[in-house]
Design a protein around this motif. Structure first.
Motif, mmCIF file in Angstrom:
data_model
loop_
_atom_site.group_PDB
_atom_site.id
_atom_site.type_symbol
_atom_site.label_atom_id
_atom_site.label_comp_id
_atom_site.label_asym_id
_atom_site.label_seq_id
_atom_site.Cartn_x
_atom_site.Cartn_y
_atom_site.Cartn_z
ATOM 1 N N LEU A 42 0.824 -1.205 0.000
ATOM 2 C CA LEU A 42 0.000 0.000 0.000
ATOM 3 C C LEU A 42 0.858 1.255 0.000
ATOM 4 O O LEU A 42 0.575 2.224 -0.717
ATOM 5 C CB LEU A 42 -0.943 -0.009 1.206
ATOM 6 C CG LEU A 42 -1.881 1.196 1.354
ATOM 7 C CD1 LEU A 42 -2.752 1.359 0.127
ATOM 8 C CD2 LEU A 42 -2.746 1.050 2.608
ATOM 9 N N ARG A 43 1.931 1.255 0.790
ATOM 10 C CA ARG A 43 2.837 2.421 0.822
ATOM 11 C C ARG A 43 3.408 2.700 -0.567
ATOM 12 O O ARG A 43 3.470 3.851 -0.997
ATOM 13 C CB ARG A 43 3.971 2.189 1.830
ATOM 14 C CG ARG A 43 3.590 2.470 3.266
ATOM 15 C CD ARG A 43 4.826 2.529 4.159
ATOM 16 N NE ARG A 43 5.516 1.244 4.231
ATOM 17 C CZ ARG A 43 5.230 0.298 5.106
ATOM 18 N NH1 ARG A 43 4.266 0.481 5.988
ATOM 19 N NH2 ARG A 43 5.898 -0.841 5.120
ATOM 20 N N GLU A 44 3.833 1.649 -1.268
ATOM 21 C CA GLU A 44 4.372 1.865 -2.610
ATOM 22 C C GLU A 44 3.294 2.385 -3.553
ATOM 23 O O GLU A 44 3.541 3.296 -4.359
ATOM 24 C CB GLU A 44 4.974 0.574 -3.178
ATOM 25 C CG GLU A 44 5.611 0.807 -4.547
ATOM 26 C CD GLU A 44 6.151 -0.458 -5.192
ATOM 27 O OE1 GLU A 44 6.808 -0.331 -6.238
ATOM 28 O OE2 GLU A 44 5.900 -1.554 -4.661
ATOM 29 N N ALA A 45 2.101 1.835 -3.462
ATOM 30 C CA ALA A 45 1.013 2.270 -4.335
ATOM 31 C C ALA A 45 0.673 3.736 -4.129
ATOM 32 O O ALA A 45 0.252 4.423 -5.067
ATOM 33 C CB ALA A 45 -0.223 1.407 -4.091
ATOM 34 N N MET A 46 0.895 4.235 -2.919
ATOM 35 C CA MET A 46 0.547 5.620 -2.598
ATOM 36 C C MET A 46 1.669 6.604 -2.910
ATOM 37 O O MET A 46 1.555 7.786 -2.602
ATOM 38 C CB MET A 46 0.144 5.711 -1.117
ATOM 39 C CG MET A 46 -1.077 4.889 -0.759
ATOM 40 S SD MET A 46 -1.395 4.769 1.022
ATOM 41 C CE MET A 46 -2.096 6.375 1.357
ATOM 42 N N GLU A 47 2.735 6.135 -3.543
ATOM 43 C CA GLU A 47 3.871 7.021 -3.849
ATOM 44 C C GLU A 47 3.616 7.919 -5.054
ATOM 45 O O GLU A 47 4.373 8.860 -5.314
ATOM 46 C CB GLU A 47 5.134 6.190 -4.076
ATOM 47 C CG GLU A 47 5.691 5.580 -2.790
ATOM 48 C CD GLU A 47 6.851 4.636 -3.048
ATOM 49 O OE1 GLU A 47 7.177 4.401 -4.241
ATOM 50 O OE2 GLU A 47 7.426 4.131 -2.058
ATOM 51 N N ALA A 48 2.580 7.624 -5.834
ATOM 52 C CA ALA A 48 2.182 8.473 -6.954
ATOM 53 C C ALA A 48 0.709 8.841 -6.760
ATOM 54 O O ALA A 48 0.033 8.307 -5.885
ATOM 55 C CB ALA A 48 2.400 7.750 -8.284
ATOM 56 N N SER A 49 0.195 9.746 -7.585
ATOM 57 C CA SER A 49 -1.200 10.167 -7.478
ATOM 58 C C SER A 49 -2.128 8.962 -7.621
ATOM 59 O O SER A 49 -1.948 8.131 -8.514
ATOM 60 C CB SER A 49 -1.495 11.200 -8.566
ATOM 61 O OG SER A 49 -2.823 11.657 -8.470
ATOM 62 N N TYR A 50 -3.106 8.854 -6.732
ATOM 63 C CA TYR A 50 -3.947 7.662 -6.684
ATOM 64 C C TYR A 50 -5.376 7.984 -6.269
ATOM 65 O O TYR A 50 -5.669 9.050 -5.725
ATOM 66 C CB TYR A 50 -3.376 6.641 -5.699
ATOM 67 C CG TYR A 50 -3.383 7.138 -4.262
ATOM 68 C CD1 TYR A 50 -4.496 6.945 -3.443
ATOM 69 C CD2 TYR A 50 -2.290 7.816 -3.732
ATOM 70 C CE1 TYR A 50 -4.516 7.425 -2.143
ATOM 71 C CE2 TYR A 50 -2.298 8.290 -2.433
ATOM 72 C CZ TYR A 50 -3.413 8.092 -1.645
ATOM 73 O OH TYR A 50 -3.433 8.583 -0.358
ATOM 74 N N ARG A 51 -6.246 7.028 -6.523
ATOM 75 C CA ARG A 51 -7.593 6.992 -5.976
ATOM 76 C C ARG A 51 -7.819 5.587 -5.424
ATOM 77 O O ARG A 51 -7.195 4.638 -5.877
ATOM 78 C CB ARG A 51 -8.653 7.320 -7.033
ATOM 79 C CG ARG A 51 -8.612 8.778 -7.493
ATOM 80 C CD ARG A 51 -9.604 9.026 -8.601
ATOM 81 N NE ARG A 51 -9.507 10.379 -9.107
ATOM 82 C CZ ARG A 51 -10.353 11.370 -8.832
ATOM 83 N NH1 ARG A 51 -11.386 11.138 -8.022
ATOM 84 N NH2 ARG A 51 -10.201 12.572 -9.345
ATOM 85 N N ILE A 52 -8.743 5.465 -4.472
ATOM 86 C CA ILE A 52 -9.024 4.178 -3.861
ATOM 87 C C ILE A 52 -10.368 3.675 -4.360
ATOM 88 O O ILE A 52 -11.343 4.429 -4.395
ATOM 89 C CB ILE A 52 -8.999 4.263 -2.309
ATOM 90 C CG1 ILE A 52 -9.312 2.911 -1.675
ATOM 91 C CG2 ILE A 52 -9.923 5.347 -1.787
ATOM 92 C CD1 ILE A 52 -8.219 1.898 -1.829
ATOM 93 N N LEU A 53 -10.412 2.416 -4.774
ATOM 94 C CA LEU A 53 -11.631 1.821 -5.305
ATOM 95 C C LEU A 53 -12.079 0.689 -4.396
ATOM 96 O O LEU A 53 -11.344 -0.261 -4.160
ATOM 97 C CB LEU A 53 -11.381 1.290 -6.716
ATOM 98 C CG LEU A 53 -12.556 0.588 -7.400
ATOM 99 C CD1 LEU A 53 -13.700 1.574 -7.642
ATOM 100 C CD2 LEU A 53 -12.113 -0.033 -8.718
ATOM 101 N N GLY A 54 -13.300 0.809 -3.887
ATOM 102 C CA GLY A 54 -13.856 -0.238 -3.046
ATOM 103 C C GLY A 54 -14.786 -1.132 -3.838
ATOM 104 O O GLY A 54 -14.400 -1.743 -4.831
ATOM 105 N N GLY A 55 -16.060 -1.152 -3.451
ATOM 106 C CA GLY A 55 -17.034 -1.995 -4.123
ATOM 107 C C GLY A 55 -17.544 -1.421 -5.426
ATOM 108 O O GLY A 55 -18.286 -2.085 -6.146
ATOM 109 N N GLY A 56 -17.182 -0.167 -5.730
ATOM 110 C CA GLY A 56 -17.566 0.437 -7.002
ATOM 111 C C GLY A 56 -18.976 0.986 -7.048
ATOM 112 O O GLY A 56 -19.462 1.353 -8.122
ATOM 113 N N SER A 57 -19.657 1.067 -5.895
ATOM 114 C CA SER A 57 -20.977 1.697 -5.864
ATOM 115 C C SER A 57 -20.806 3.193 -5.630
ATOM 116 O O SER A 57 -19.728 3.665 -5.257
ATOM 117 C CB SER A 57 -21.853 1.073 -4.773
ATOM 118 O OG SER A 57 -21.254 1.225 -3.502
#
Length: 290
Positions: A42-57
Motif C-alpha cells: 500500500l505504501r508503494e502504491a501511494m507514492e504516486a497520485s492515486y484513488r481508492i476503489l472499493g465496491g464500485g458503488s
C-alpha cells in the motif's frame, strides 16, 4: 500509446484494466490498477497520485478513464476477525480488525449468524467496508458509524488509528480526507440473537423493494433538508427519462440505471437535467471520477 504498467517492487499486482469491470454502474475507461495485500504494498502504491476503489458503488468513472493509479484492497485488508476482543462486555461485543476490502453484504451475513446487532440499517449497501465507512453509508434505518468502535486510516504520511469521536461524522459524511484510505475497522455491537438481527435486516430490506434491480451506482442525490430527493425528481416529471443507454429509473427516481452499454457522458447529462428541472440545490451522493 498507453505505457505498460510498471512492476511493483513490493509485490503488489499492477494491471491496466477497464474500471467498468469494478463499478456497479458498469461504466468507466481504463486505469492502472494496483491490488495491494499489505501495508508495504500500500505504501508503494501511494507514492504516486492515486484513488481508492472499493465496491464500485456510488461511483461514475469517466469514459476516458484515469491518469491516476487506482488502488484496490486485498490480502490482509480483506480479512475479517469476529472473535470477541478483550474490551468486550456482557452487553457489547467488540471485534478484532475487519479489513477495509471486506464486502459489506458478506460481513452483515456473518453478524446475523452471530446475533450481533448494530449494522442492520446498512443492509443492501453494495460496498466494501472501507468505502462504506468513508461515506458513512446507510439507510434511514441506520449507518456505518452506528457500529464503529475504531478505525485505521492510511495516508501518504503514514498510518494512524482513530475513534469515531475523533471525526465530525454525519449523514453520508465522515470528514475522512479524500486521499486517506480506511484500511481496517473494529466494531462495537450489541449482543442479540440471529432471529432478532435477521428481523431488523428484513425490515430494512423491505424498504428497498421499490429500488431498481438493474445496474446502478445507487442513490444519485442526498435528500435536501430532509425532503426525499426521489420525490422531487418524480414531481419534476423525470421518471423514465432516458439519454443514450442511461435512464432515470421508473421504479425510483433517485436512481440512474444502465440499460446496457451506457456511457458516463449519458449519466452526466441526466444529472445535469435533474438539477435543471428540480430547480433547487441538491448534493450528489455519487463520486465522479475524474
Amino acid at each position: 500509446m498507453v505505457a505498460a504498467p510498471k512492476k511493483a517492487v513490493s509485490g503488489a499486482k499492477v494491471e491496466r484494466l477497464p474500471l467498468s469491470r469494478f463499478t456497479t454502474l458498469g461504466v468507466g475507461g481504463e486505469a492502472e490498477v494496483w491490488t495491494v495485500s499489505d501495508h508495504e504494498q500500500l505504501r508503494e502504491a501511494m507514492e504516486a497520485s492515486y484513488r481508492i476503489l472499493g465496491g464500485g458503488s456510488n461511483l461514475v468513472v469517466a469514459d476516458a478513464g484515469l491518469g491516476e493509479r487506482v488502488i484496490r484492497l486485498g490480502g490482509e485488508f480483506a480479512e475479517t476477525d469476529l472473535e470477541a476482543a478483550p474490551d468486550s462486555t456482557p452487553e457489547h461485543f467488540v471485534s478484532g480488525w475487519v479489513g477495509g476490502g471486506v464486502p459489506l453484504p458478506g460481513l452483515l451475513r456473518k453478524l446475523r449468524g452471530l446475533g450481533l446487532s448494530g449494522l442492520e440499517g446498512t443492509v443492501g449497501v453494495p460496498a466494501q467496508v472501507g468505502g462504506a465507512v468513508w461515506m458513512n453509508a446507510g439507510t434511514r434505518f441506520g449507518e456505518m458509524f452506528d457500529g464503529l468502535f475504531e478505525l485505521e486510516i492510511a495516508a501518504p504520511g503514514g498510518v494512524r488509528q482513530l475513534s469515531p469521536s475523533d471525526l465530525p461524522w454525519g449523514y453520508r459524511h465522515s470528514a475522512i480526507p479524500r486521499n486517506h484510505i480506511v484500511t481496517r475497522i473494529r466494531l462495537k455491537l450489541s449482543r442479540s440473537t440471529p432471529e432478532t438481527v435477521g428481523a431488523k435486516m428484513e425490515q430494512a430490506d423491505l424498504a428497498r423493494k421499490g429500488q431498481p434491480k438493474m445496474r446502478t451506482p445507487g442513490c444519485a442525490f442526498k435528500n435536501p433538508g430532509g425532503v426525499s430527493a426521489g420525490k422531487l425528481i418524480d414531481e419534476a416529471g423525470l421518471k423514465g427519462q432516458q439519454i443514450g443507454q442511461a435512464m432515470i429509473s421508473p421504479e425510483h427516481a433517485n436512481f440512474i440505471v444502465n440499460l446496457g452499454g451506457a456511457a458516463a457522458s449519458d449519466v452526466h447529462a441526466l444529472l445535469a437535467l435533474i438539477r435543471q428541472r428540480v430547480g433547487i440545490q441538491m448534493e450528489l451522493e455519487y463520486e465522479l471520477w475524474p
